[in-house]
Design a protein around this motif. Structure first.
Motif, mmCIF file in Angstrom:
data_model
loop_
_atom_site.group_PDB
_atom_site.id
_atom_site.type_symbol
_atom_site.label_atom_id
_atom_site.label_comp_id
_atom_site.label_asym_id
_atom_site.label_seq_id
_atom_site.Cartn_x
_atom_site.Cartn_y
_atom_site.Cartn_z
ATOM 1 N N ILE A 27 81.515 37.359 -2.882
ATOM 2 C CA ILE A 27 80.856 38.565 -3.967
ATOM 3 C C ILE A 27 79.055 38.110 -4.337
ATOM 4 O O ILE A 27 78.564 39.154 -4.356
ATOM 5 N N LEU A 28 79.038 37.042 -4.601
ATOM 6 C CA LEU A 28 77.680 36.685 -4.860
ATOM 7 C C LEU A 28 76.581 36.691 -3.846
ATOM 8 O O LEU A 28 75.615 37.206 -3.926
ATOM 9 N N ILE A 29 77.096 36.616 -2.487
ATOM 10 C CA ILE A 29 76.081 36.948 -1.361
ATOM 11 C C ILE A 29 75.883 38.410 -1.153
ATOM 12 O O ILE A 29 74.915 38.969 -0.837
ATOM 13 N N ILE A 30 77.195 39.032 -1.521
ATOM 14 C CA ILE A 30 76.956 40.660 -1.432
ATOM 15 C C ILE A 30 75.970 41.005 -2.415
ATOM 16 O O ILE A 30 75.325 41.773 -2.198
ATOM 17 N N LEU A 31 76.310 40.556 -3.518
ATOM 18 C CA LEU A 31 75.343 40.978 -4.689
ATOM 19 C C LEU A 31 73.930 40.486 -4.445
ATOM 20 O O LEU A 31 73.001 41.503 -4.789
ATOM 21 N N VAL A 32 73.563 39.509 -3.855
ATOM 22 C CA VAL A 32 72.218 39.221 -3.698
ATOM 23 C C VAL A 32 71.565 40.144 -2.679
ATOM 24 O O VAL A 32 70.527 40.784 -2.733
ATOM 25 N N ALA A 33 72.278 40.245 -1.561
ATOM 26 C CA ALA A 33 72.060 41.137 -0.462
ATOM 27 C C ALA A 33 71.953 42.728 -0.764
ATOM 28 O O ALA A 33 70.778 43.158 -0.614
ATOM 29 N N GLY A 77 68.557 42.544 -3.345
ATOM 30 C CA GLY A 77 67.583 42.451 -2.491
ATOM 31 C C GLY A 77 67.172 43.771 -1.791
ATOM 32 O O GLY A 77 65.687 43.976 -1.776
ATOM 33 N N PHE A 78 67.996 44.340 -1.102
ATOM 34 C CA PHE A 78 67.573 45.755 -0.365
ATOM 35 C C PHE A 78 67.201 46.861 -1.276
ATOM 36 O O PHE A 78 66.170 47.410 -1.123
ATOM 37 N N GLU A 79 67.823 46.810 -2.534
ATOM 38 C CA GLU A 79 67.295 47.807 -3.474
ATOM 39 C C GLU A 79 66.100 47.546 -3.973
ATOM 40 O O GLU A 79 65.321 48.730 -4.138
ATOM 41 N N GLN A 80 65.774 46.479 -4.129
ATOM 42 C CA GLN A 80 64.458 46.123 -4.411
ATOM 43 C C GLN A 80 63.329 46.579 -3.618
ATOM 44 O O GLN A 80 62.296 47.181 -3.579
ATOM 45 N N PHE A 111 67.952 55.716 0.402
ATOM 46 C CA PHE A 111 69.110 55.811 -0.334
ATOM 47 C C PHE A 111 70.387 55.784 0.412
ATOM 48 O O PHE A 111 71.290 55.090 -0.055
ATOM 49 N N SER A 112 70.384 56.299 1.640
ATOM 50 C CA SER A 112 71.367 56.252 2.350
ATOM 51 C C SER A 112 71.817 54.797 2.938
ATOM 52 O O SER A 112 72.926 54.579 2.925
ATOM 53 N N VAL A 113 70.765 54.118 3.147
ATOM 54 C CA VAL A 113 70.977 52.560 3.683
ATOM 55 C C VAL A 113 71.591 52.109 2.396
ATOM 56 O O VAL A 113 72.521 51.017 2.822
ATOM 57 N N GLU A 114 71.100 52.129 1.172
ATOM 58 C CA GLU A 114 71.652 51.324 -0.018
ATOM 59 C C GLU A 114 73.065 51.683 -0.021
ATOM 60 O O GLU A 114 73.877 50.899 -0.390
ATOM 61 N N LYS A 115 73.504 53.054 -0.073
ATOM 62 C CA LYS A 115 74.738 53.386 -0.093
ATOM 63 C C LYS A 115 75.483 52.880 0.977
ATOM 64 O O LYS A 115 76.965 52.589 0.843
ATOM 65 N N ALA A 116 74.971 53.076 2.385
ATOM 66 C CA ALA A 116 75.722 52.430 3.414
ATOM 67 C C ALA A 116 76.232 50.773 3.455
ATOM 68 O O ALA A 116 77.229 50.366 3.835
ATOM 69 N N ILE A 117 75.283 50.274 2.561
ATOM 70 C CA ILE A 117 75.592 48.637 2.553
ATOM 71 C C ILE A 117 76.626 48.507 1.787
ATOM 72 O O ILE A 117 77.504 47.620 1.902
ATOM 73 N N ARG A 118 76.739 49.272 0.762
ATOM 74 C CA ARG A 118 77.866 49.093 -0.243
ATOM 75 C C ARG A 118 79.326 49.611 0.227
ATOM 76 O O ARG A 118 80.323 48.957 0.367
ATOM 77 N N SER A 119 79.162 50.690 1.082
ATOM 78 C CA SER A 119 80.132 51.363 1.892
ATOM 79 C C SER A 119 80.603 50.233 2.883
ATOM 80 O O SER A 119 81.960 50.261 3.199
ATOM 81 N N ALA A 120 79.845 49.863 3.737
ATOM 82 C CA ALA A 120 79.993 48.593 4.872
ATOM 83 C C ALA A 120 80.933 47.513 4.258
ATOM 84 O O ALA A 120 81.802 46.956 5.116
ATOM 85 N N VAL A 121 80.776 47.072 3.130
ATOM 86 C CA VAL A 121 81.315 46.002 2.583
ATOM 87 C C VAL A 121 82.948 46.421 2.459
ATOM 88 O O VAL A 121 83.809 45.721 2.817
ATOM 89 N N THR A 122 83.114 47.565 1.945
ATOM 90 C CA THR A 122 84.545 47.971 1.523
ATOM 91 C C THR A 122 85.208 48.554 2.959
ATOM 92 O O THR A 122 86.456 48.413 2.927
ATOM 93 N N ILE A 180 59.323 50.584 -1.386
ATOM 94 C CA ILE A 180 58.852 51.372 -0.424
ATOM 95 C C ILE A 180 58.901 52.788 -0.800
ATOM 96 O O ILE A 180 57.780 53.924 -0.600
ATOM 97 N N ARG A 181 59.976 53.418 -1.721
ATOM 98 C CA ARG A 181 59.845 54.650 -2.281
ATOM 99 C C ARG A 181 58.470 54.917 -3.207
ATOM 100 O O ARG A 181 57.787 56.036 -3.262
ATOM 101 N N ARG A 182 58.171 53.776 -3.923
ATOM 102 C CA ARG A 182 57.161 54.048 -4.967
ATOM 103 C C ARG A 182 56.072 54.055 -4.008
ATOM 104 O O ARG A 182 54.878 54.713 -4.462
#
Length: 271
Positions: free
Chosen positions: A242-248, A251-254, A202-213, A259-261
């Protein structure tokens, strides 16, 4: 005739005076916020026309600079992964000092909790601004900001998970003469490992969005490209970014969800 069971709880209870005060206070604060926002029909209409004009200039997206944008996105991912990895590693000992059942003293417990609270309370953008001033522009400032933000996020959940660990394995090891460190690494951390892994993802998912901003304030990554495109009114290029950010991010969230499942499935199988 249906009789009411006096043992059944009432669905609605009369609010207490404190609840009325809090409710009225929230309502007043909400109304004050609406007034301060200066929401008018004219502004909403002009905003709608502006967003239509923006979309008209942004579509179709311009992918002519995909190469440089891709490298910037890779830098953003590097910032997120490196920052979260270091942050999670540092969070483990801090969480052990903050958890009631593993902290050596009350003073250390309170001090560790205070450090975690400070790290969590200060927004990542503020951390980025601080580190841009101290170490200069670039990815290093972003990595340091992600580390501090991750400590505030991960260390809190790690410490709470350590406190929820059952006493059985710890007491069994203690009965055999094991020391504090042996109990921690032999019982508490192994039982918490699956939850710690999920929090780290979860921290990595959060960090990717934060790193963009964070790139918007000069901390490196694709945010720099997005900020530049918006300032130069290259909305079609901004749409591509924005589309490249969205795909990245998706993709990582999936990948993270898969992995969590898998971890939860393995944990249930063992249980």
């Amino acid at each position: 005739m249906i009789t009411e069971n006096k043992h059944m709880p009432r669905r609605l209870r009369k609010p207490s005076p404190l609840a009325w005060v809090l409710g009225l206070g929230f309502l007043a604060f909400f109304i004050q916020g609406l007034i301060a926002a200066d929401i008018t029909v004219d502004r909403l209409v002009r905003g709608a026309s502006n967003i239509v004009r923006f979309l008209g200039q942004a579509l179709p997206p311009d992918f002519s600079r995909t190469g440089s944008i891709g490298w910037s996105m890779l830098e953003t991912l590097n910032i997120a992964v490196v920052g979260v990895t270091v942050g999670c590693i540092l969070s483990v000992p801090l969480a052990l000092l903050a958890a009631r059942n593993t902290s050596p003293s009350r003073l250390i417990h309170v001090s560790a909790r205070f450090i975690i609270s400070v790290s969590r309370t200060i927004p990542d953008l503020i951390w980025a601004l601080i580190f841009v001033v101290t170490v200069g522009l670039g990815p290093l400032a972003g990595i340091l900001a992600i580390i501090m933000d991750t400590i505030g996020f991960a260390a809190r959940f790690f410490s709470e998970r350590f406190e929820e660990v059952s006493d059985g394995p710890s007491n069994a090891l203690t009965a055999t003469g094991a020391g504090r460190l042996s109990v921690i690494f032999g019982a508490i951390i192994p039982e918490s490992f699956a939850s710690m892994t999920a929090v780290s993802l979860f921290s990595v998912e959060k960090a990717i969005r934060s790193a963009v901003t964070l790139g918007l304030v000069g901390a490196g990554g694709i945010g720099v490209e997005l900020s530049t495109a918006m300032r130069l009114f290259r909305y079609d290029e901004a749409a591509a970014i924005i589309l490249i950010i969205l795909v990245a991010v998706i993709g990582f969230e999936q990948i993270s969800s898969a992995i969590r499942r898998r971890i939860i499935g393995d944990q249930n199988a063992v249980g």
